[in-house]
Design an enzyme around this catalytic site. Sequence first.
Site, short mmCIF file in Angstrom:
data_model
loop_
_atom_site.label_atom_id
_atom_site.label_comp_id
_atom_site.label_asym_id
_atom_site.label_seq_id
_atom_site.Cartn_x
_atom_site.Cartn_y
_atom_site.Cartn_z
N LYS A 1 0.84 -1.20 0.00
CA LYS A 1 0.00 0.00 0.00
C LYS A 1 0.88 1.25 0.00
CE LYS A 1 -1.88 2.57 3.24
NZ LYS A 1 -1.80 3.91 2.63
N GLY B 1 7.15 4.33 8.48
CA GLY B 1 6.25 5.43 8.79
C GLY B 1 6.46 5.91 10.21
N SER B 2 5.39 6.42 10.81
CA SER B 2 5.53 7.05 12.13
C SER B 2 5.67 6.01 13.23
CB SER B 2 4.31 7.93 12.42
OG SER B 2 3.18 7.12 12.67
N GLU C 1 4.17 6.17 16.04
CA GLU C 1 2.84 5.93 16.58
C GLU C 1 2.15 4.77 15.84
OE1 GLU C 1 0.37 9.29 15.96
OE2 GLU C 1 -1.39 8.37 16.91
N GLY D 1 3.66 2.57 14.01
CA GLY D 1 4.51 1.41 14.20
C GLY D 1 4.13 0.64 15.46
N GLU E 1 10.29 0.44 10.33
CA GLU E 1 11.28 1.50 10.15
C GLU E 1 10.54 2.79 10.42
OE1 GLU E 1 13.07 4.28 9.28
OE2 GLU E 1 13.08 3.89 7.14
N CYS F 1 13.01 10.42 7.58
CA CYS F 1 12.98 9.89 8.94
C CYS F 1 14.33 9.98 9.62
CB CYS F 1 12.50 8.45 8.92
SG CYS F 1 13.29 7.46 7.66
N GLU G 1 9.46 14.55 16.24
CA GLU G 1 9.81 14.57 14.82
C GLU G 1 8.91 15.58 14.12
OE1 GLU G 1 9.11 10.89 12.65
OE2 GLU G 1 11.02 11.19 11.64
#
Lengths: 480, 290
Positions: free
Chosen positions: A184, A236-237, A239, A241, A258, A292, A389
């Site tokens: 996705k 991604g973030s 949160e 994750g 990651e 990131c 971040e």
Amino acid sequence: MTKFEYAPAPESRAIVDIKSSYGLFVNGEFVDPVDGSMFKSVNPATEEVLAEISSAGADDVDKAVQAARRAYERTWSKLSGRDRGKYLFRIARIIQERARELAVLESIDNGKPIRESRDVDIPLVAAHFFYYAGWADKLAWAGAGPDPRPHGVAAQVIPWNFPLLMLSWKIAPALAAGNTVVLKPAETTPLTALLFAEICQQADLPPGVVNIVTGAGDTGRALVEHPGVDKVAFTGSTEVGKQIARSVAGTAKKATLELGGKAANIVFDDAPIDQAVEGVVNGIFFNQGHVCCAGSRLLVQESVYDDVLARLKRRLGTLRVGDPLDKNTDIGAINSAEQLTRIRELSEVGEAEGAERWSPECELPERGFWFPPTVFTGVSQAHRIAREEIFGPVLSVLTFRTPAEAVEKANNTPFGLSAGVWTDKGSRILWMAQQLRAGVVWANTFNRFDPTSPFGGYKESGYGREGGRHGLLAYLKSEG
Amino acid sequence: MAERLAVKKTYKLYVGGRFPRSESGRSYEVTDAKGRFLANAARASRKDARDAVVAARKAVPGWSGATAYNRGQVLYRVAEVMEGRHSQFADEVAAGEGLSRSKATAIVDEAIDRWVWYAGWADKIAQVVGSSNPVAGPYFDFSVPEPTGVVAVLAPQQSSLLGLVSVLAPVVVGGNVAVVLASAERPLPAITLSEVLATSDVPGGVVNILTGRLADTAPTLAAHMDVNAIDLAGAAGDAEHARELELAAADNLKRVVRAPVAEPDWTAEPGLDRIAAYLETKTVWHPVGI
């Protein structure tokens, strides 16, 4: 200093052919979503609607996972490693052949400067496929035992900051190891993934080996939580994750994550200052700071603070912000209105908490999503702009006196993705590299990526590695 | 002549190189496989678990910073001291696991040999799992394994010594420190191992051993924000509890070694998976030039 004016040098967008609407790529063909709902992808530099994109619901995700399962059982797992590798080599070559088209499309959909999509993103995409193609028939030497096996169906969810590059980091090792995938792409940057689907068709990749389902968070959740998935890979973030780590708890699914970062870029007083300033600028303003592993915290040794700040500000005055398709642009558009809001909010918090905000004079286009390169000084470790971040072109500057203090401050974060060190002293570089709790340490350089080089985080920046032999292991299991 | 009255031992926790009782003042009865009383063991509380994490964290810089050669020597010495306690271990394994003396002896042999096997990895693992990376540019680029930090270990419930060694040794050999929750019903070999560790050269705090109920302390360790990884081996067979612990572990993205469906056969040859589970890969780049 005289600032040279540049004539506009736009890259032609005639090379790309964006359709008015796109279906989902399931089992080798484009199909309409079951419930027919669509969303729009916009050009963040102009707010122009680029295309209507299908939003995959739970039923669509289920079909894609089933297609991947069939392809895994009937085709892909029966193919020799040599033949899997040949498909990946084909894909690498087609990416090289269509490199300019992919670069222009990436810049239009993402907002990143064409200089970066053309010289960094797309060449690395091809390199990743080329690298992992060669692994496909050498898995017994990967370090997962003499007869390593793929997991099966991999669910892969990627972010919008490096759309096609993140796709390559996910799909190339997964396919080389013998998995099939459902990927996705991010809601705001689906176009290059959909063009990649066409590339899979051109390469005659067997149907169902790669499936692309577009959509937002709900689509991603349906994919990750689908019981037919054996392996989850997410970038991604932190949160999200953590949500994924919870959703795979108690299942047999393996996850690699990651996630976010808040990297320290540490400049010692003996560093070559001009090089360090270039590295600091590259570290935080590359890709509008949507990285990131961005060097979002600059730690400067007190004795060179004034010098570094002066040179940094002078350098920022020469950055060109604007049209992503202009070949002279250094900083493009912020990827979405939502992200722009977050960057603005955190910057306002930075001011409210007492840090001093500075940006060079620069004119921003009227339409689109823009944020000027921004530097905060007088930042303390407790400030939110030093802890959270921001994922934008915003640099927080802190100071230190001793190497031990630099290490203490650099490691004072729940993240641990990357770090930078600038010094002329070799023993100090190696000592710092040992002390920093981060998965990637760039010494006298920053933001370097290579398909052979493992990338990934410590602590809450996630687990698992992408790139190199280590990245392959994430898609293999040692038992039969 | 009357038989000599034995001097019985008080079984305590092992935290930070010392042997405290549980701060809760609680203990619980340990019996042999036939249900006969063996001892009262300390029943560790949540506070004991938190104290153990604090002690473990303090030991991280020294142990992770020791040379690999030194760690290998220290761990090899643990095996030497275990050998001297061979008979005691065999008695405890036989009683707790309900085995014949000869079977228990074979298990102790295997446990000591396994410890030696793991000790030898201390200065070799980096060469096997690390790499030099041939990047396309003028950079020297290499990847090295580093310990993740504090690891909570739920030791196997059935195999009280060989299982324990098989989950503890791979943690510490990589430079990590451990907070171990011993088998609840069969804690005595773990307590004896803590006495071995205290009298070998392992610095205090590198291994901390708690005894008691899984339900008392495992949730605290799983949710603890200063624990970097957790091995759920001790929750084998209890899928729901293991899932809850894995959920709690997600709060700070602990590295999780999942509980197997049933306790595995610990006599099988171990691979490198358990060592690798607690290692982070660090990649370092530097330009090459003149």
